[in-house]
Design a protein around this motif. Structure first.
Motif, short mmCIF file in Angstrom:
data_model
loop_
_atom_site.label_atom_id
_atom_site.label_comp_id
_atom_site.label_asym_id
_atom_site.label_seq_id
_atom_site.Cartn_x
_atom_site.Cartn_y
_atom_site.Cartn_z
N UNK A 1 -55.48 37.43 0.32
CA UNK A 1 -54.58 38.28 1.07
C UNK A 1 -55.14 38.47 2.48
N UNK A 2 -55.07 37.40 3.25
CA UNK A 2 -55.61 37.41 4.60
C UNK A 2 -54.61 37.88 5.63
N UNK A 3 -53.37 38.10 5.24
CA UNK A 3 -52.36 38.53 6.20
C UNK A 3 -52.71 39.90 6.75
N UNK A 4 -52.30 40.13 7.97
CA UNK A 4 -52.67 41.37 8.62
C UNK A 4 -51.58 42.43 8.58
N UNK A 5 -50.49 42.17 7.91
CA UNK A 5 -49.39 43.14 7.83
C UNK A 5 -49.21 43.55 6.37
N UNK A 6 -49.28 44.82 6.12
CA UNK A 6 -49.13 45.33 4.76
C UNK A 6 -47.88 46.18 4.66
N UNK A 7 -47.48 46.50 3.43
CA UNK A 7 -46.31 47.32 3.17
C UNK A 7 -46.76 48.63 2.54
N UNK A 28 -42.94 44.45 -5.81
CA UNK A 28 -44.12 44.51 -4.93
C UNK A 28 -45.27 43.69 -5.51
N UNK A 29 -45.41 43.72 -6.83
CA UNK A 29 -46.43 42.89 -7.48
C UNK A 29 -46.13 41.41 -7.27
N UNK A 33 -48.52 38.69 -5.32
CA UNK A 33 -48.99 37.46 -5.96
C UNK A 33 -48.39 36.22 -5.29
N UNK A 34 -47.09 36.24 -5.09
CA UNK A 34 -46.40 35.06 -4.57
C UNK A 34 -46.52 34.85 -3.08
N UNK A 35 -46.59 35.95 -2.30
CA UNK A 35 -46.61 35.81 -0.85
C UNK A 35 -47.90 36.32 -0.22
N UNK A 36 -48.76 36.93 -1.02
CA UNK A 36 -50.02 37.42 -0.49
C UNK A 36 -49.90 38.63 0.41
#
Length: 187
Positions: A1-7, A28-29, A33-36
């Motif tokens: 989960x290296x993306x810098x935008x979270x929900x 959300x799960x 899992x699917x999109x990180x």
């Protein structure tokens, strides 16, 4: 989960003391899992719970800047939300979070219709500091936005900071669904 935008997802429920796994949690799960895309999920049943949850995120979570999407899944009507049978206008919500949503995208699931005048939208954005507010003009009950179009919106936004380009691509890839649910973006 290296993306810098979270929900950060806040779901309005009838009673926060009743623990149940909603479709929103499952989706959300799947997104994680699917999109990180990482997320925090909380429930609220009162306006005080809404305020407390967002304040905890604001003042106690050192990663708050990384939560670019504030995802609100709660019933309501055109320019209000409903918690515990009480209606709160988006103007009241804006004043509650005055200046605290700087740079955030406030996204409403289609549990409520989002139908704002340009003045109402601009007031919300100006008061909260939010970058944009988005949602749907239709609460078409047979399709929950959290299971379909919201996932696509979040994934596209992960890859592109330009919201107009994100919405254009969303319409290109999911035109019928965007039209059916009447996707809206105010910025």
């Amino acid at each position: 989960m290296d993306n810098d935008k979270f929900i950060f997802c806040l779901e309005g429920v009838p009673d926060v003391d009743t623990i149940l796994t909603t479709d929103v949690v499952k989706n959300l799960e799947e997104i994680a899992i699917g999109q990180g895309i990482a997320s925090i999920y909380k429930t609220c049943d009162t306006i005080e719970g809404l305020e407390e949850s967002l304040n905890v995120l604001l003042y106690e979570d050192h990663n708050f800047k990384d939560y670019e999407i504030i995802y609100l899944v709660m019933p309501g009507e055109a320019s209000n939300i409903c918690l515990h049978d009480y209606y709160y206008s988006l103007q009241e919500i804006a004043e509650l979070f005055e200046g605290k949503m700087k740079g955030k995208v406030i996204h409403f699931a289609n549990k409520k219709i989002l139908d704002l005048t340009n003045d109402e939208a601009q007031y919300f954005l100006d008061i909260t500091g939010a970058r944009a507010i988005s949602g749907y003009g239709s609460s078409y009950n047979k399709i929950a936005s959290c299971s379909t179009i919201d996932k696509a919106f979040f994934a596209l936004y992960q890859d592109n900071d330009d919201l107009t380009e994100v919405v254009e691509e969303l319409f290109q890839k999911h035109y019928n669904l965007c039209k059916l649910l009447d996707f809206r973006l105010y910025y």
